[in-house]
Motif scaffolding. Structure first.
Motif, mmCIF file in Angstrom:
data_model
loop_
_atom_site.group_PDB
_atom_site.id
_atom_site.type_symbol
_atom_site.label_atom_id
_atom_site.label_comp_id
_atom_site.label_asym_id
_atom_site.label_seq_id
_atom_site.Cartn_x
_atom_site.Cartn_y
_atom_site.Cartn_z
ATOM 1 N N GLU B 268 43.623 28.034 -13.795
ATOM 2 C CA GLU B 268 43.298 27.562 -12.607
ATOM 3 C C GLU B 268 42.890 26.047 -12.217
ATOM 4 O O GLU B 268 42.644 25.535 -13.134
ATOM 5 N N GLY B 269 43.365 25.639 -11.152
ATOM 6 C CA GLY B 269 43.068 24.399 -10.990
ATOM 7 C C GLY B 269 44.471 23.334 -11.242
ATOM 8 O O GLY B 269 44.647 22.223 -10.738
ATOM 9 N N VAL B 270 45.430 23.958 -12.273
ATOM 10 C CA VAL B 270 46.696 23.256 -12.669
ATOM 11 C C VAL B 270 47.708 23.471 -11.503
ATOM 12 O O VAL B 270 47.932 24.764 -11.225
ATOM 13 N N ASP B 271 48.163 22.430 -10.991
ATOM 14 C CA ASP B 271 49.276 22.593 -9.990
ATOM 15 C C ASP B 271 50.432 23.515 -10.651
ATOM 16 O O ASP B 271 50.966 23.318 -11.810
ATOM 17 N N ALA B 272 50.843 24.489 -9.869
ATOM 18 C CA ALA B 272 51.912 25.260 -10.381
ATOM 19 C C ALA B 272 53.270 24.852 -10.892
ATOM 20 O O ALA B 272 53.748 25.223 -11.879
ATOM 21 N N GLY B 399 49.236 21.035 -23.604
ATOM 22 C CA GLY B 399 49.182 21.441 -22.336
ATOM 23 C C GLY B 399 49.511 20.277 -21.403
ATOM 24 O O GLY B 399 50.233 19.167 -22.051
ATOM 25 N N PRO B 400 49.257 20.196 -20.244
ATOM 26 C CA PRO B 400 49.590 19.245 -19.357
ATOM 27 C C PRO B 400 48.650 18.098 -19.667
ATOM 28 O O PRO B 400 47.472 18.286 -20.256
ATOM 29 N N THR B 401 49.065 16.765 -19.537
ATOM 30 C CA THR B 401 47.846 15.797 -19.719
ATOM 31 C C THR B 401 46.931 15.831 -18.412
ATOM 32 O O THR B 401 46.047 15.541 -18.606
ATOM 33 N N ALA B 402 47.383 16.052 -17.362
ATOM 34 C CA ALA B 402 46.713 16.170 -16.208
ATOM 35 C C ALA B 402 47.074 17.299 -15.336
ATOM 36 O O ALA B 402 48.249 17.723 -15.475
ATOM 37 N N ALA B 403 46.345 17.708 -14.503
ATOM 38 C CA ALA B 403 46.509 19.136 -13.724
ATOM 39 C C ALA B 403 47.271 18.934 -12.640
ATOM 40 O O ALA B 403 48.055 19.488 -12.206
ATOM 41 N N THR B 404 47.871 17.744 -12.177
ATOM 42 C CA THR B 404 48.601 17.109 -10.985
ATOM 43 C C THR B 404 49.380 16.067 -11.253
ATOM 44 O O THR B 404 49.169 15.390 -12.356
ATOM 45 N N THR B 405 50.445 15.666 -10.399
ATOM 46 C CA THR B 405 50.953 14.455 -10.576
ATOM 47 C C THR B 405 50.049 13.466 -9.799
ATOM 48 O O THR B 405 48.954 13.584 -9.491
ATOM 49 N N ALA B 406 50.250 11.868 -9.719
ATOM 50 C CA ALA B 406 49.263 11.169 -9.431
ATOM 51 C C ALA B 406 48.918 11.577 -7.709
ATOM 52 O O ALA B 406 49.548 12.019 -7.177
ATOM 53 N N PHE B 407 47.570 11.096 -7.561
ATOM 54 C CA PHE B 407 46.969 11.253 -6.297
ATOM 55 C C PHE B 407 47.668 10.232 -5.459
ATOM 56 O O PHE B 407 47.868 8.878 -5.614
ATOM 57 N N LYS B 408 47.581 10.662 -4.144
ATOM 58 C CA LYS B 408 47.790 9.600 -3.062
ATOM 59 C C LYS B 408 46.501 8.516 -2.758
ATOM 60 O O LYS B 408 45.584 8.883 -3.448
ATOM 61 N N LEU B 409 46.989 7.145 -2.544
ATOM 62 C CA LEU B 409 45.742 6.166 -2.533
ATOM 63 C C LEU B 409 44.735 6.746 -1.424
ATOM 64 O O LEU B 409 45.019 7.303 -0.647
ATOM 65 N N GLY B 410 43.651 6.676 -2.099
ATOM 66 C CA GLY B 410 42.250 6.962 -1.207
ATOM 67 C C GLY B 410 42.028 8.431 -1.300
ATOM 68 O O GLY B 410 40.859 8.834 -0.657
ATOM 69 N N GLU B 411 43.042 9.402 -2.094
ATOM 70 C CA GLU B 411 42.445 10.426 -2.170
ATOM 71 C C GLU B 411 42.312 11.036 -3.526
ATOM 72 O O GLU B 411 42.919 11.278 -4.498
ATOM 73 N N THR B 412 40.948 10.789 -3.947
ATOM 74 C CA THR B 412 40.597 10.569 -5.396
ATOM 75 C C THR B 412 40.832 12.144 -6.060
ATOM 76 O O THR B 412 39.902 12.761 -6.807
ATOM 77 N N GLY B 413 41.968 12.804 -6.089
ATOM 78 C CA GLY B 413 42.414 13.939 -6.668
ATOM 79 C C GLY B 413 42.165 14.970 -5.908
ATOM 80 O O GLY B 413 42.195 16.185 -6.827
ATOM 81 N N GLY B 414 41.830 15.138 -4.790
ATOM 82 C CA GLY B 414 41.710 16.432 -3.984
ATOM 83 C C GLY B 414 40.376 17.179 -4.307
ATOM 84 O O GLY B 414 39.252 16.459 -4.449
ATOM 85 N N ASP B 415 40.583 18.368 -4.411
ATOM 86 C CA ASP B 415 39.307 19.308 -4.339
ATOM 87 C C ASP B 415 38.667 19.438 -5.633
ATOM 88 O O ASP B 415 39.001 18.752 -6.747
ATOM 89 N N GLN B 416 37.446 19.880 -5.959
ATOM 90 C CA GLN B 416 36.751 19.790 -6.961
ATOM 91 C C GLN B 416 37.421 20.732 -8.132
ATOM 92 O O GLN B 416 37.375 20.376 -9.389
ATOM 93 N N LEU B 417 38.242 21.933 -7.813
ATOM 94 C CA LEU B 417 38.731 22.732 -8.765
ATOM 95 C C LEU B 417 39.686 21.615 -9.581
ATOM 96 O O LEU B 417 39.864 22.015 -10.769
ATOM 97 N N VAL B 418 40.516 20.900 -8.957
ATOM 98 C CA VAL B 418 41.485 20.075 -9.409
ATOM 99 C C VAL B 418 40.667 18.944 -10.410
ATOM 100 O O VAL B 418 41.254 18.759 -11.523
ATOM 101 N N HIS B 419 39.750 18.569 -9.923
ATOM 102 C CA HIS B 419 38.907 17.357 -10.783
ATOM 103 C C HIS B 419 38.569 18.115 -11.938
ATOM 104 O O HIS B 419 38.653 17.637 -13.205
ATOM 105 N N TYR B 420 38.068 19.276 -11.819
ATOM 106 C CA TYR B 420 37.542 20.112 -13.252
ATOM 107 C C TYR B 420 38.605 20.521 -13.955
ATOM 108 O O TYR B 420 38.624 20.050 -15.180
ATOM 109 N N ALA B 421 39.986 20.632 -13.531
ATOM 110 C CA ALA B 421 41.163 21.008 -14.248
ATOM 111 C C ALA B 421 41.426 19.678 -15.120
ATOM 112 O O ALA B 421 41.782 19.839 -16.465
#
Lengths: 95, 487
Positions: B268-272, B399-421
């Motif tokens: 959960e929270g890791v980008d597919a 595992g993955p190093t991070a749950a997603t690829t880089a965030f867009k500027l000003g969007e600190t990583g999206g929702d709480q679930l992604v942060h948590y992952a």
């Protein structure tokens, strides 16, 4: 719902001597309430009899001779201070 | 092929044989930095004069006095103190601070013949994962400048990815080397706690902090760690264990390697698409003879909040040293000492830093100390025990190093679930003191994905060998961002 009032913010900010504007207090009150809420999940864990971990790699009694060495240059260090006099750092009035 | 696109190992071969002079390489490097900085802003300070003078000096050095990084340009995260060169921690609090001594890693780099070409951007006091909290403005991702480079060592990762330097140093308290390495498509190592001296690394969370290494290849990373690792009288938590020859460990043979893949690391929270990329990487490792199996880590979901309590508590203590009296920013608006403390910190610290100090103070206060801070330390024990059990039967955890690829500027990583992952992936290596390496393992929408390889304490050799074997079997590390074309 966790609450963390502006007064709570000021109470803790005073401990660490950080000045805050009224706007800051409002922002931090909401942000810290969120944080307290999110870390409340730690209460779910049964920690009975579990020792706290203070250090990630076990190490015991790392000692060396108490001998001064690599003394830094006093004048250079004082140059970093805002104000100095007679080799001492000068601070604003205490009272 | 230009000089600045070469690896440190390739440069070494040229420099040691005298086919290229240190001055030639340094000039080329400074030119590349000048051109590239307009686009990505990885540096807070470019040490043009110092680097040029040092290059001339090194060119005079006799051939038998040339260290393993002779003439190689290195960038330094700006929370590592450099004698006579500003060290700002990307904070107004230290905007003009000039240290009077070197961090141990700086002395070691110098002894090895490396050239410090400047100080790299970061989140203020290393608190953040985007490099956007820097007082000096943010750094942009070399792969796409609409995106962040990650953080907190964003400048260190971006500078290496953009071809400004082949090597850089960062620091990792909760993923701050590995996540930007993943976001920028470079190699990043957080070694075992105590493997590298922390003397001169500005303290954030003292039981979590480590200096870390960035490079474009695993071989280069091994070379750099070999130079800066080791015991230090000035850091009682540095390990007395002998530093192995990391390069000798790069056999490329991983037959029979036992790989544990925690179910939470691809859940959960890791980008597919990130998860799919990492599964492909696992197949590559299997084709090289590794055996991958899924494992469970029963307490790992508590790692993010455990980390947050412990790191903030340690930070509030460490950052109390910034009082504006002995060094650093000093308020102009104080009538007495008490006001000087309050206003210096009010004006000198950014919001993220203030928030963490305040939360850490709450967690350490008499009313909450036992139920929050000490409780987090007990859960830290449980998390560490989960990993200890896994490592009884496995060589590495991947595992993955991070749950997603880089965030867009000003969007600190999206929702709480992604942060948590993200934190579930990043912080266990710090909580448990274990080494973890991130290597490039593919792209999603033209942005890099990192593969995280975590290991046994002081077994950086295995991590490097796994990373090297993977690198030899793939060519992701050879892809370069468009920004480097023409450099």
């Amino acid at each position: 719902m966790t609450t963390f009032s502006k007064d709570d913010v000021k109470y803790f900010a005073d401990f660490v001597r950080i000045g805050l504007s009224e706007e800051d207090k409002g922002n931090f009150s909401a942000q810290i309430a969120d944080l307290i809420e999110s870390v409340s999940n730690l209460k779910e864990v049964d920690v009975t009899g579990v020792e706290p971990m203070t250090h990630p790699v076990p190490m015991i009694n790392i000692l060396r001779e108490d001998q001064p060495k690599d003394i830094l240059d006093r004048e250079k260090m004082l140059a970093s201070a805002e104000d100095q006099e007679d080799g001492l750092i000068k601070v604003p009035d205490i009272l | 092929m230009t000089l600045t696109s070469k690896t440190a190992a390739e440069l070494q071969a040229l420099l040691q044989k005298g086919e290229v002079t240190v001055t030639e390489l340094t000039n080329e490097t400074l030119k590349t930095i000048e051109k590239t900085e307009e686009q990505i802003h990885a540096f807070i300070h470019v040490a043009k004069e110092e680097a040029t003078a040092r290059a001339e000096q090194l060119d005079q050095a006799p051939a038998d006095a040339r260290g393993p990084l002779f003439g190689v340009p290195v960038g330094i995260k700006d929370n590592i103190v450099t004698k006579d060169m500003t060290t700002t921690c990307a904070s107004k609090m230290l905007e003009d601070f000039v240290p009077v001594y070197n961090a141990t890693v700086m002395d070691k780099l110098e002894a090895a013949g490396a050239i410090n070409v400047g100080k790299l951007n970061m989140d203020e006091f290393a608190m953040g994962s985007t490099t956007e909290t820097s007082f000096f403005g943010n750094t942009l991702n070399p792969w796409n400048t609409d995106y962040v480079p990650g953080g907190s060592s964003g400048g260190s990762a971006a500078a290496v990815a953009a071809g400004e330097v082949p090597l850089s140093l960062g620091s990792d308290t909760g993923g701050s080397v590995r996540q930007p390495a993943a976001f920028c498509g470079v190699v990043g190592m957080k070694p075992t706690y105590g493997r590298i001296s922390r003397f001169g690394l500005t303290a954030f969370g003292s039981s979590l902090d480590s200096v870390g290494t960035f490079s474009r290849t695993v071989e280069d990373n091994a070379l750099l760690l070999g130079v800066i690792a080791g015991e230090d009288d000035n850091d009682s938590s540095s390990s007395a264990k002998q530093v192995p020859d990391y390069k000798a460990a790069l056999t490329g043979d991983i037959k029979g390697l036992k790989v544990a893949v925690p179910s939470a690391y691809l859940g959960e929270g890791v980008d597919a698409e990130v998860a799919a990329t990492v599964k492909e990487a696992l197949k590559v490792l299997e084709s090289l003879g590794a055996v991958c199996e899924e494992v469970e880590l029963p307490h790992v979901q508590y790692a993010p909040t455990t980390y947050y309590v412990i790191s903030s508590s340690e930070a509030q203590s460490n950052l109390s040293r910034f009082d504006g009296l002995r060094y650093g920013y000093h308020t102009e608006n104080a009538e007495n000492l008490e006001q000087a403390y309050f206003r210096t910190r009010q004006e000198g610290f950014g919001d993220e830093v203030k928030k963490r100090i305040l939360f850490g103070t709450y967690a350490m206060s008499a009313d909450h100390h036992e139920d929050l801070y000490v409780r987090a330390q007990r859960i830290r024990t449980l998390i560490a025990q989960d990993f200890d059990k896994v490592f009884e039967n496995y060589d590495v955890v991947i595992g993955p190093t991070a749950a997603t690829t880089a965030f867009k500027l000003g969007e600190t990583g999206g929702d709480q679930l992604v942060h948590y992952a993200n934190d579930v992936l990043a912080v266990p290596a710090n909580l448990t003191g274990r080494p973890a390496l991130s290597v490039p393992c593919g792209f999603v929408n033209e942005l890099p994905v990192g593969l995280q390889i975590m290991g046994k304490h002081f077994d950086e050799e295995t991590l490097y060998n796994v990373g090297h074997a993977y690198e030899q079997a793939t060519d992701f590390h050879k892809r370069t961002p468009a920004i480097r074309e023409g450099n």
